[in-house]
Design a protein around this motif. Structure first.
Motif, short mmCIF file in Angstrom:
data_model
loop_
_atom_site.label_atom_id
_atom_site.label_comp_id
_atom_site.label_asym_id
_atom_site.label_seq_id
_atom_site.Cartn_x
_atom_site.Cartn_y
_atom_site.Cartn_z
N LYS A 193 57.27 48.66 20.98
CA LYS A 193 57.42 47.22 20.76
C LYS A 193 56.08 46.51 20.98
O LYS A 193 55.69 45.63 20.20
N THR A 194 55.36 46.90 22.04
CA THR A 194 54.05 46.29 22.27
C THR A 194 53.04 46.78 21.25
O THR A 194 52.16 46.03 20.84
N MET A 195 53.15 48.03 20.84
CA MET A 195 52.26 48.53 19.78
C MET A 195 52.37 47.63 18.54
O MET A 195 51.36 47.30 17.90
N GLY A 196 53.60 47.24 18.20
CA GLY A 196 53.80 46.37 17.05
C GLY A 196 53.10 45.04 17.20
O GLY A 196 52.50 44.53 16.24
N ILE A 197 53.13 44.47 18.41
CA ILE A 197 52.46 43.19 18.66
C ILE A 197 50.95 43.35 18.56
O ILE A 197 50.25 42.51 17.96
N VAL A 198 50.40 44.42 19.14
CA VAL A 198 48.95 44.64 19.10
C VAL A 198 48.48 44.85 17.66
O VAL A 198 47.45 44.31 17.25
N VAL A 199 49.25 45.62 16.89
CA VAL A 199 48.91 45.82 15.48
C VAL A 199 48.92 44.49 14.73
O VAL A 199 48.03 44.21 13.91
#
Length: 332
Positions: A193-199
């Motif tokens: 979920k955080t990976m999605g935000i960083v991307v």
């Protein structure tokens, strides 16, 4: 200024992942600790390692978060929207952690994204929110409740003639495996979920293109922060899940953890749906407990938890909206 905004937003995203770790670490290990299958420190260390491993198992959930809930905002305004969304989620995580309420970090993040997007004038993909967030929010607890009940009934039937003391010792050992699976599923779901935000932040800053594979450093950073947060522990929430809903024994703990892990893996790989680990394990515990007798579950505590589920998204959205307003006033 754009580089500074990107660094700050990524830093806040990793901070959210850390709060997610200590807020939701109890989901994976509370039942094992309450049944004394694992000591608290051993359980936290195991959960941290498995969270780290789970983060590298896929990226379908990350894609849903980065592309399927809100349109990618552009420029400084877009970075402000992401910053406000994360701030809303972090504040709600800290509030619910303080009161020991096992609310969903996932829905805090989604609520923050929607609230900040609406305030910032970015389009919300309501079909994605409905299909990937709202429907799973209602379906996953029902599935957890029913499956937890059925798994526990199956265990009771299979071991009906076994020696109770020997059976409990065996399931206490088996809980090491089921708790590890639960922690692996937590890493699979929540680190992404955080990976999605960083991307999304990298796309806004024109560092990455939409649809590119997640950079390895993003996976490592998010996984490490989730693991660090997990090792910091979430003792208040652990008490709620492990003892306040129902007093668990090892077979019940094994049934709840096995149910929760199975649902998390299935939703991630089959539907790419970012479901709440909190909702799944809490409802599984309720289903398992109901096999004793319906009033064995402390439904008053359960009611407060369920109320927290429904409050989380609008509360985080409100905080995110206010945060965006402040950011806009300061930085224009």
């Amino acid at each position: 200024m754009d580089t500074f905004a990107l660094i700050v937003t990524i830093g806040v995203a990793l901070g959210f992942t850390y709060t997610n770790g200590f807020h939701d670490s109890a989901n994976a290990i509370a039942t094992s600790v309450s049944t004394r299958a694992l000591t608290p420190r051993a359980a936290l260390a195991m959960a941290a390692v498995m969270n780290l491993a789970g983060a590298f198992l896929g990226q379908g959930v990350a894609k849903t978060v980065s592309e399927g809930l809100i349109e990618t905002p552009q420029g400084p305004r877009g970075m402000g929207i992401l910053f406000a969304a994360l701030l809303g989620a972090i504040v709600w995580n800290l509030v619910t952690w303080y009161f020991g309420l096992p609310s969903s970090s996932s829905h805090a993040l989604f609520g923050g994204m929607v609230g900040a997007a609406l305030t910032g004038g970015t389009e919300v993909i309501w079909s994605g929110v409905l299909e990937k967030v709202v429907i799973p929010m209602f379906v996953s607890p029902v599935v957890g409740l029913l499956c937890g009940y059925l798994v526990m009934v199956a265990i009771m039937w299979l071991f009906r003639k076994s020696n109770p003391a020997r059976t409990k010792r065996g399931f206490r050992i088996a809980q090491t495996v089921s708790a590890a699976a639960m922690a692996l599923g937590h890493g699979l779901q929540d680190a992404q979920k955080t990976m999605g935000i960083v991307v999304m932040a990298l796309v806004i800053a024109d560092v990455e293109d939409q649809g590119d594979a997640i950079p390895v450093w993003v996976k490592i950073a998010c996984a490490m922060m989730l693991s660090l947060g997990t090792y910091a522990g979430g003792w208040r929430i652990m008490r709620t899940l492990g003892r306040k809903i129902i007093e668990l024994d090892p077979p019940q703990g094994f049934a709840a953890e096995t149910t929760g892990a199975s649902i998390m893996f299935g939703s991630a790989f089959l539907f790419q749906a970012p479901i709440s680990t909190t909702h799944v394990i809490t409802s599984a515990i309720m289903g398992v407990g109901a096999t004793k007798r319906v009033n064995a579950v402390r439904w008053g505590v359960a009611k407060n938890i369920v109320m927290g589920w429904f409050i989380t998204m609008p509360a985080a959205a409100a905080v995110a909206a206010m945060s965006y307003g402040i950011v806009y006033l300061i930085f224009g």
